[in-house]
Design a protein around this motif. Sequence first.
Motif, mmCIF file in Angstrom:
data_model
loop_
_atom_site.group_PDB
_atom_site.id
_atom_site.type_symbol
_atom_site.label_atom_id
_atom_site.label_comp_id
_atom_site.label_asym_id
_atom_site.label_seq_id
_atom_site.Cartn_x
_atom_site.Cartn_y
_atom_site.Cartn_z
ATOM 1 N N THR A 81 0.863 -1.628 0.000
ATOM 2 C CA THR A 81 0.310 0.011 -0.326
ATOM 3 C C THR A 81 0.838 1.093 0.132
ATOM 4 O OG1 THR A 81 -0.514 0.029 2.353
ATOM 5 C CG2 THR A 81 -1.891 -0.935 1.055
ATOM 6 N N ARG A 82 1.992 1.155 0.305
ATOM 7 C CA ARG A 82 2.697 2.243 -0.179
ATOM 8 C C ARG A 82 4.537 1.681 0.298
ATOM 9 N NH1 ARG A 82 5.569 4.386 5.143
ATOM 10 N NH2 ARG A 82 4.202 3.215 7.064
ATOM 11 N N LYS A 83 5.463 2.351 0.347
ATOM 12 C CA LYS A 83 6.274 1.825 -0.175
ATOM 13 C C LYS A 83 7.568 2.690 0.110
ATOM 14 C CE LYS A 83 8.513 -1.433 -3.033
ATOM 15 N NZ LYS A 83 8.858 -1.669 -3.606
ATOM 16 N N ASP A 84 7.140 3.788 0.650
ATOM 17 C CA ASP A 84 7.807 4.579 1.041
ATOM 18 C C ASP A 84 7.111 5.930 2.548
ATOM 19 O OD1 ASP A 84 6.228 6.262 -0.318
ATOM 20 O OD2 ASP A 84 7.466 6.825 -1.480
ATOM 21 N N ASP A 85 7.908 6.794 3.150
ATOM 22 C CA ASP A 85 6.761 7.916 4.220
ATOM 23 C C ASP A 85 6.157 8.536 3.070
ATOM 24 O OD1 ASP A 85 6.470 8.741 6.252
ATOM 25 O OD2 ASP A 85 7.557 9.887 6.312
ATOM 26 N N THR A 86 4.787 8.300 2.691
ATOM 27 C CA THR A 86 4.111 8.476 2.055
ATOM 28 C C THR A 86 2.698 8.303 2.907
ATOM 29 O OG1 THR A 86 3.461 6.730 0.615
ATOM 30 C CG2 THR A 86 4.333 8.606 0.159
ATOM 31 N N PHE A 87 0.970 9.124 3.173
ATOM 32 C CA PHE A 87 0.335 9.327 3.551
ATOM 33 C C PHE A 87 -0.482 8.271 2.407
ATOM 34 C CE2 PHE A 87 -3.776 10.599 4.581
ATOM 35 C CZ PHE A 87 -4.129 10.140 5.506
ATOM 36 N N VAL A 88 -1.399 7.656 3.026
ATOM 37 C CA VAL A 88 -2.267 6.704 2.299
ATOM 38 C C VAL A 88 -3.739 6.390 2.921
ATOM 39 C CG1 VAL A 88 -3.386 4.294 0.473
ATOM 40 C CG2 VAL A 88 -0.365 5.327 0.895
ATOM 41 N N THR A 89 -4.455 7.294 2.362
ATOM 42 C CA THR A 89 -6.013 6.794 3.281
ATOM 43 C C THR A 89 -6.446 5.611 3.080
ATOM 44 O OG1 THR A 89 -6.993 6.663 0.732
ATOM 45 C CG2 THR A 89 -6.723 8.748 2.050
ATOM 46 N N LEU A 90 -7.150 5.135 4.657
ATOM 47 C CA LEU A 90 -7.630 4.288 4.687
ATOM 48 C C LEU A 90 -8.118 3.850 3.698
ATOM 49 C CD1 LEU A 90 -8.995 4.573 8.041
ATOM 50 C CD2 LEU A 90 -6.750 3.560 7.559
ATOM 51 N N ARG A 91 -9.632 4.385 2.940
ATOM 52 C CA ARG A 91 -9.834 3.706 1.715
ATOM 53 C C ARG A 91 -9.086 3.403 0.893
ATOM 54 N NH1 ARG A 91 -10.424 9.328 1.278
ATOM 55 N NH2 ARG A 91 -10.382 9.815 -0.664
ATOM 56 N N GLY A 92 -7.719 4.191 0.557
ATOM 57 C CA GLY A 92 -6.998 3.639 -0.284
ATOM 58 C C GLY A 92 -6.215 2.506 0.183
ATOM 59 N N ARG A 93 -5.964 2.591 0.485
ATOM 60 C CA ARG A 93 -5.456 1.170 1.391
ATOM 61 C C ARG A 93 -6.366 -0.356 1.000
ATOM 62 N NH1 ARG A 93 -1.279 2.195 5.178
ATOM 63 N NH2 ARG A 93 -1.703 4.120 6.055
ATOM 64 N N ALA A 94 -8.178 -0.224 1.139
ATOM 65 C CA ALA A 94 -9.241 -1.790 1.408
ATOM 66 C C ALA A 94 -8.580 -1.484 -0.287
ATOM 67 C CB ALA A 94 -9.788 -1.073 1.681
ATOM 68 N N LYS A 95 -8.906 -0.578 -1.130
ATOM 69 C CA LYS A 95 -9.409 -0.448 -2.548
ATOM 70 C C LYS A 95 -7.716 -0.770 -3.389
ATOM 71 C CE LYS A 95 -10.341 2.633 -6.094
ATOM 72 N NZ LYS A 95 -8.627 1.703 -7.526
ATOM 73 N N ILE A 96 -6.524 -0.484 -2.907
ATOM 74 C CA ILE A 96 -5.137 -1.098 -3.357
ATOM 75 C C ILE A 96 -5.560 -2.687 -2.954
ATOM 76 C CG2 ILE A 96 -2.855 -1.701 -3.480
ATOM 77 C CD1 ILE A 96 -2.300 0.823 -2.075
ATOM 78 N N ALA A 97 -5.855 -3.697 -1.852
ATOM 79 C CA ALA A 97 -6.016 -4.935 -2.292
ATOM 80 C C ALA A 97 -7.602 -5.716 -2.296
ATOM 81 C CB ALA A 97 -6.526 -5.336 -0.217
ATOM 82 N N ASN A 98 -8.220 -4.409 -2.562
ATOM 83 C CA ASN A 98 -9.936 -5.547 -3.396
ATOM 84 C C ASN A 98 -9.004 -5.320 -5.627
ATOM 85 O OD1 ASN A 98 -11.356 -5.520 -1.036
ATOM 86 N ND2 ASN A 98 -12.081 -3.224 -1.077
ATOM 87 N N ASP A 99 -8.538 -4.121 -5.545
ATOM 88 C CA ASP A 99 -8.817 -4.279 -7.039
ATOM 89 C C ASP A 99 -7.637 -5.556 -7.204
ATOM 90 O OD1 ASP A 99 -9.925 -2.242 -7.606
ATOM 91 O OD2 ASP A 99 -8.885 -0.598 -7.391
ATOM 92 N N ALA A 100 -6.912 -5.726 -6.562
ATOM 93 C CA ALA A 100 -5.704 -6.805 -6.649
ATOM 94 C C ALA A 100 -6.524 -8.333 -7.359
ATOM 95 C CB ALA A 100 -4.226 -6.745 -5.749
ATOM 96 N N GLY A 101 -7.349 -8.186 -6.278
ATOM 97 C CA GLY A 101 -7.415 -9.425 -5.897
ATOM 98 C C GLY A 101 -7.655 -10.352 -4.845
ATOM 99 N N ALA A 102 -6.935 -9.458 -4.260
ATOM 100 C CA ALA A 102 -5.699 -10.687 -3.037
ATOM 101 C C ALA A 102 -5.990 -11.362 -2.253
ATOM 102 C CB ALA A 102 -5.658 -9.269 -2.577
ATOM 103 N N ASP A 103 -5.216 -12.249 -2.233
ATOM 104 C CA ASP A 103 -5.639 -13.831 -1.451
ATOM 105 C C ASP A 103 -5.645 -12.941 0.241
ATOM 106 O OD1 ASP A 103 -5.730 -15.779 -3.335
ATOM 107 O OD2 ASP A 103 -4.511 -14.437 -3.584
#
Length: 372
Positions: A81-103
């Motif tokens: 969800t991030r690889k450096d010191d950046t701000f990611v919203t909670l909804r953004g974190r969830a969206k990354i996982a859902n869009d990836a179809g994560a296991d």
Amino acid sequence: MKTNLQYIIVSIALTFTCFLTSANNTINNKDKFIVVLDAGHGGHDSGNLGNGYKESDIALKIVLAVGKELEKNNDIKVIYTRKDDTFVTLRGRAKIANDAGADLFVSVHCNAHNSSANGTETFVLGLHANQRNFEIAKKENEVIFLEADYQKHYEGFDPNSPESMIGITLMQEEYLEQSIRLARLVEDSFKYKRKRNSRGVKQAGFWVLHNTYMPSILIETGFLTYKKEGAYLNSQNGQSKMSSSIIEAILAYKENLDQNIGENIYEDLPSIEPDKANTKVDLYENIVFKVQIAASSRDLEPKSYNFSGLTQISKEKVNGLYKYYYGSTSDLNEIRRLEIIAKQKGYTSSFVVAFEDGKQIKLSEALKSSSN
């Protein structure tokens, strides 16, 4: 009441949409086991600063170490969800996982408290079991206040309201069993392999866990506010050891899925001899407890030679899978004793389940029943 109703309706709609997206992406990436690693906080959200240590930095270093090792496995695809010191919203974190179809979705944090509290905790989504669990979830959920237009994106959700927590637990329930299994593997590795103080697997209402549509856990690697533990987590050695436990747990979880049967990844589990003689009887009327030790597509004979010498094995076919159970008793203390034995035999992800009139019910519901 109107606001809560609007929230539930919106949540159901989002759930359906994200489920379709997740299902489609899972099909497209079915040759890879997708793990989304989430380093908590970041950017202008530093997380807690116990003893001067920075939660966001420590969480990121642990996550990057976990990902680096997992990426060596050709069967695993790692997404951050991030690889450096950046701000990611909670909804953004969830969206990354859902869009990836994560296991799997694994979120890493560091704890804080105004006491001498110390130790690891791994959370799955659920109603807060006590006030402290609610406070932990509240602290993590309050990150939404740092987001622009948070009222629009989180309409109807109030991190300070216990009632809001009830609504966010409804959608993740189907993944709860798998989430608990992974969480237990994480805590067992912390406790037995790293010799850390494990506070166990717990449930609380974390927004980010609710909105990820796959087995999801949130790991509190320790308390920065506890001086000794904060220094450990801020050290390279501590981060290496904590990441090693998370890696082991994820690989063990995946191996269990691949083999469709529980296996032991720990060679040096302590020999705990349950003291049956000094354990009081705690009977629950009309309730039968069992230890679920495995779920498999293979139809195995419930014989001791198939289950590391364990006897009293039973099985049940549920939705195309065979679930295997060890023991059968109405005594809660006895089933806890059998759970310890199962873990010693190698079934480290085993857990207690409850039945009423032959039908499985939630363990929490069973425990509400009056004991004799």
